[in-house]
Scaffold this motif. Structure first.
Motif, PDB file in Angstrom:
ATOM      1  N   UNK A  87    -104.943 -36.397  23.258  1.00 30.99           N
ATOM      2  CA  UNK A  87    -104.945 -35.087  23.899  1.00 30.99           C
ATOM      3  C   UNK A  87    -104.108 -34.082  23.121  1.00 30.99           C
ATOM      4  N   UNK A  88    -103.029 -34.569  22.431  1.00 30.92           N
ATOM      5  CA  UNK A  88    -102.223 -33.666  21.599  1.00 30.92           C
ATOM      6  C   UNK A  88    -103.053 -33.123  20.441  1.00 30.92           C
ATOM      7  N   UNK A  89    -103.912 -33.964  19.929  1.00 32.40           N
ATOM      8  CA  UNK A  89    -104.779 -33.513  18.835  1.00 32.40           C
ATOM      9  C   UNK A  89    -105.747 -32.433  19.298  1.00 32.40           C
ATOM     10  N   UNK A  90    -106.116 -32.509  20.578  1.00 31.26           N
ATOM     11  CA  UNK A  90    -107.047 -31.527  21.120  1.00 31.26           C
ATOM     12  C   UNK A  90    -106.305 -30.269  21.553  1.00 31.26           C
ATOM     13  N   UNK A  99     -99.500 -33.812  30.008  1.00 27.17           N
ATOM     14  CA  UNK A  99    -100.275 -34.824  29.275  1.00 27.17           C
ATOM     15  C   UNK A  99    -100.106 -36.206  29.906  1.00 27.17           C
ATOM     16  N   UNK A 100     -98.857 -36.495  30.342  1.00 30.14           N
ATOM     17  CA  UNK A 100     -98.582 -37.787  30.981  1.00 30.14           C
ATOM     18  C   UNK A 100     -99.348 -37.923  32.287  1.00 30.14           C
ATOM     19  N   UNK A 101     -99.375 -36.835  33.067  1.00 33.28           N
ATOM     20  CA  UNK A 101    -100.101 -36.863  34.341  1.00 33.28           C
ATOM     21  C   UNK A 101    -101.578 -37.160  34.122  1.00 33.28           C
ATOM     22  N   UNK A 102    -102.130 -36.528  33.071  1.00 34.48           N
ATOM     23  CA  UNK A 102    -103.548 -36.759  32.807  1.00 34.48           C
ATOM     24  C   UNK A 102    -103.784 -38.160  32.250  1.00 34.48           C
ATOM     25  N   UNK A 103    -102.878 -38.637  31.430  1.00 36.28           N
ATOM     26  CA  UNK A 103    -103.063 -39.936  30.771  1.00 36.28           C
ATOM     27  C   UNK A 103    -103.086 -41.086  31.773  1.00 36.28           C
TER      28      UNK A 103
END
Length: 282
Positions: A87-90, A99-103
């Motif tokens: 997701x960081x790449x996106x 990001x953690x919540x989504x992961x």
């Protein structure tokens, strides 16, 4: 067969709750719900429950509530980190917390370790199962004691209505004879009295309810005798009720008298109430 039983047991790392409830049914209709760890014990449980409860629509459940800090579900750290990197790449500027919540919502982010059944733990759970079955059977015994009183009252009511119907029999016979004689008078026909009496006797034999009274009395007595037995007798009581219904129906078809027919209807009403409750007897 209506009943409810519940038992709980505290184990070192979990709380076990056993619940069992039953409703009326002609046969055993068993539904078992277990935690995944206890699935291999389902057949054994079904045999125990079937032997103990015999009849009824039975719902049996075991609930397991974890009380220790350790859980069977753990975060699959490599997978979560891999999702975050992707997701960081996106979205390079995305907040790390978001990001953690989504992961952690992504597939395979949590791994569940399969729990193997502990035989010592299962022995403790069996104690709770036995206790719950004892509670539901005690509930059933209390219901059965109340049902016995109701059955005896209903049977006595049917017996009283039957005796009242029999008491009306001489009046009914006299009315039948009078009606037949009046019909002959209206026809203005010459009648041989001896032949007339013979025909009346033949006609009245078809309307005689003595045989039905004797059989119904025997069924009523047998019903009470069966109630007082020690073995499971629900099905037998159902069969006896059916035989009682046949005799009452035949009595009604032969009565040919309004007051007797009213008494027959009252007998049928009492019998239907018995049939409803017979399903609640083992």
């Amino acid at each position: 067969m209506t009943g409810f039983g519940k038992a709980t047991m505290q184990l070192p790392n979990k709380k076990i709750t056993v619940e069992v409830k039953s409703l009326n049914s002609k046969n055993l209709d068993l539904n078992v719900r277990l935690p995944q760890a206890f699935r291999e014990k389902e057949l054994e449980l079904r045999n125990v429950i079937a032997k103990d409860l015999e009849r009824g629509k039975v719902d049996f459940s075991i609930f397991s509530e974890v009380t220790a800090e350790e859980t069977s579900s753990k975060i699959n750290a490599p997978i979560v980190l891999s999702y975050i990197e992707q997701m960081k790449n996106i979205i390079p500027d995305a907040d790390a917390t978001e990001l953690m919540k989504m992961a952690v919502r992504m597939p395979d982010s949590l791994k569940v370790e399969r729990q193997e059944i502990d035989e010592n733990e299962w022995e403790s759970i069996q104690i709770a199962i036995t206790e719950a079955l004892q509670y539901i059977n005690e509930f059933r015994r209390q219901e059965g004691a109340k049902l016995e009183i109701e059955f005896r009252n209903r049977i006595e009511n049917i017996r009283n209505f039957m005796n009242q119907a029999i008491a009306l029999d001489p009046e009914r016979i006299a009315i039948v004879k009078e009606r037949l004689r009046n019909n002959l008078v209206e026809l203005q026909a010459n009648v041989d009295e001896n032949r007339f009496e013979q025909e009346i006797i033949y006609y009245l034999e078809k309307l005689d309810i003595t045989e039905e009274k004797v059989r119904l009395t025997n069924h009523l007595d047998y019903f009470i005798e069966t109630i007082e037995g020690s073995e499971a007798n629900g099905r037998k009581l159902g069969f006896i009720s059916q035989e009682m219904g046949r005799e009452i129906n035949t009595m009604g078809s032969k009565s040919n008298h309004s007051e007797m027919q009213k008494l027959v209807v009252q007998m049928k009403d009492e019998l239907e109430k018995i049939k409803e409750q017979v399903l609640n007897v083992l």
